[in-house]
Design a protein around this motif. Sequence first.
Motif, PDB file in Angstrom:
ATOM      1  N   ILE A   1      76.602  -3.877 100.767  1.00 26.47           N
ATOM      2  CA  ILE A   1      77.478  -4.178  99.153  1.00 26.47           C
ATOM      3  C   ILE A   1      77.723  -5.667  98.929  1.00 26.47           C
TER       4      ILE A   1
ATOM      5  N   GLU B   1      78.519  -8.540  95.718  1.00 27.78           N
ATOM      6  CA  GLU B   1      79.203  -8.778  94.574  1.00 27.78           C
ATOM      7  C   GLU B   1      78.674  -8.620  93.185  1.00 27.78           C
TER       8      GLU B   1
ATOM      9  N   VAL C   1      78.591  -4.691  93.867  1.00 24.60           N
ATOM     10  CA  VAL C   1      80.167  -3.967  93.475  1.00 24.60           C
ATOM     11  C   VAL C   1      79.958  -3.636  91.874  1.00 24.60           C
TER      12      VAL C   1
ATOM     13  N   THR D   1      79.958  -4.998 104.156  1.00 22.09           N
ATOM     14  CA  THR D   1      80.371  -5.724 102.701  1.00 22.09           C
ATOM     15  C   THR D   1      79.967  -7.107 103.193  1.00 22.09           C
TER      16      THR D   1
ATOM     17  N   ALA E   1      83.845  -6.589  97.825  1.00 23.01           N
ATOM     18  CA  ALA E   1      83.426  -5.384  98.231  1.00 23.01           C
ATOM     19  C   ALA E   1      84.334  -5.143  99.656  1.00 23.01           C
ATOM     20  N   MET E   2      84.560  -6.527 100.182  1.00 20.51           N
ATOM     21  CA  MET E   2      85.346  -6.532 101.363  1.00 20.51           C
ATOM     22  C   MET E   2      86.828  -6.104 101.155  1.00 20.51           C
TER      23      MET E   2
ATOM     24  N   ARG F   1      87.931  -3.970  99.039  1.00 22.02           N
ATOM     25  CA  ARG F   1      87.989  -2.500  98.795  1.00 22.02           C
ATOM     26  C   ARG F   1      88.718  -1.969 100.066  1.00 22.02           C
TER      27      ARG F   1
ATOM     28  N   VAL G   1      82.853   0.669 108.353  1.00 28.26           N
ATOM     29  CA  VAL G   1      82.853  -0.538 107.467  1.00 28.26           C
ATOM     30  C   VAL G   1      82.869  -1.841 108.352  1.00 28.26           C
TER      31      VAL G   1
ATOM     32  N   PRO H   1      82.939  -5.889 107.832  1.00 30.17           N
ATOM     33  CA  PRO H   1      82.714  -7.279 106.773  1.00 30.17           C
ATOM     34  C   PRO H   1      81.968  -8.258 107.499  1.00 30.17           C
TER      35      PRO H   1
END
Length: 274
Positions: free
Chosen positions: A110, A112, A152, A189, A194-195, A197, A219, A221
């Motif tokens: 994911i 930006e 995103v 992410t 995205a991070m 979130r 998840v 990052p």
Amino acid sequence: MAEKKKNRARASGAKKTSKQSPRASTTKPRAGRAKPPEPTPGIDYAASRRRARKLPAEKRPMMNNPEVELANNLPELAEQIKACTRCRLSETRSQSVPGEGPPKAEIMFIGEAPGFYEDQQGRPFVGASGNFLNELLKQIGLERKDVFITNVVKSRPPQNRDPLPDEIEACRLWLDQQIKLIKPKVIVTISRYAMARWFPNEKVSKIHGSARRFGDLVVVPMYHPAAALHQQSLRRVIEEDFKKLPDYIKHPPKVPSGSAPDSKEPPGEQMKMF
């Protein structure tokens, strides 16, 4: 007579040399391929509205339809995203970029927002950063067709500015539904929005490569692949983070649990890529 002809020949040669020399001295190396001009604002807006009106009333993704019935498969969801006019970005984009990848991808990336070339081609992560992403995937035995890649927000912000909070919120239902349909084992992410979130107020420089488990989702990052193109010292860092992904997929229970994500938190920091 012969002497006069020789003198004329010498004079003629001198004139040619004097004319040619300045051209040679002012010759410049060929410049790289120029970037195409910015698209005309709203080039896709009218077409998007037409596409939206062809959908059933309850599925029309328009500003005056805040509650939208979402498609339950990726192809139909992509058609809804292409027809979306829920925020101002639809008024300036060339086309929306829903994302691409298999419907049951184990890894989901994911970012930006679409950039200039993504906006032109309708595909996520093209160009130099996309090529590097392909290299990174190859190093862990994967190809681009094995993962799902999205952003995103699905429309490019003008001049690549940051997406605004209401734009992110308007696009949130698309990302939520993509995650629900794909059910990836690992989400990576590669943008601060995205991070944020899952990791609000964190910095990617501190937590990159460190996975956390949120329910059934792992998840991770990471730095954006383009970071290595701008700062070569990050190339090894990104490569090492990617090498952890296969283990996260095979052993998700071993990943520590994270706090429940809060979508209302402001985004964490990440170096500006574009």
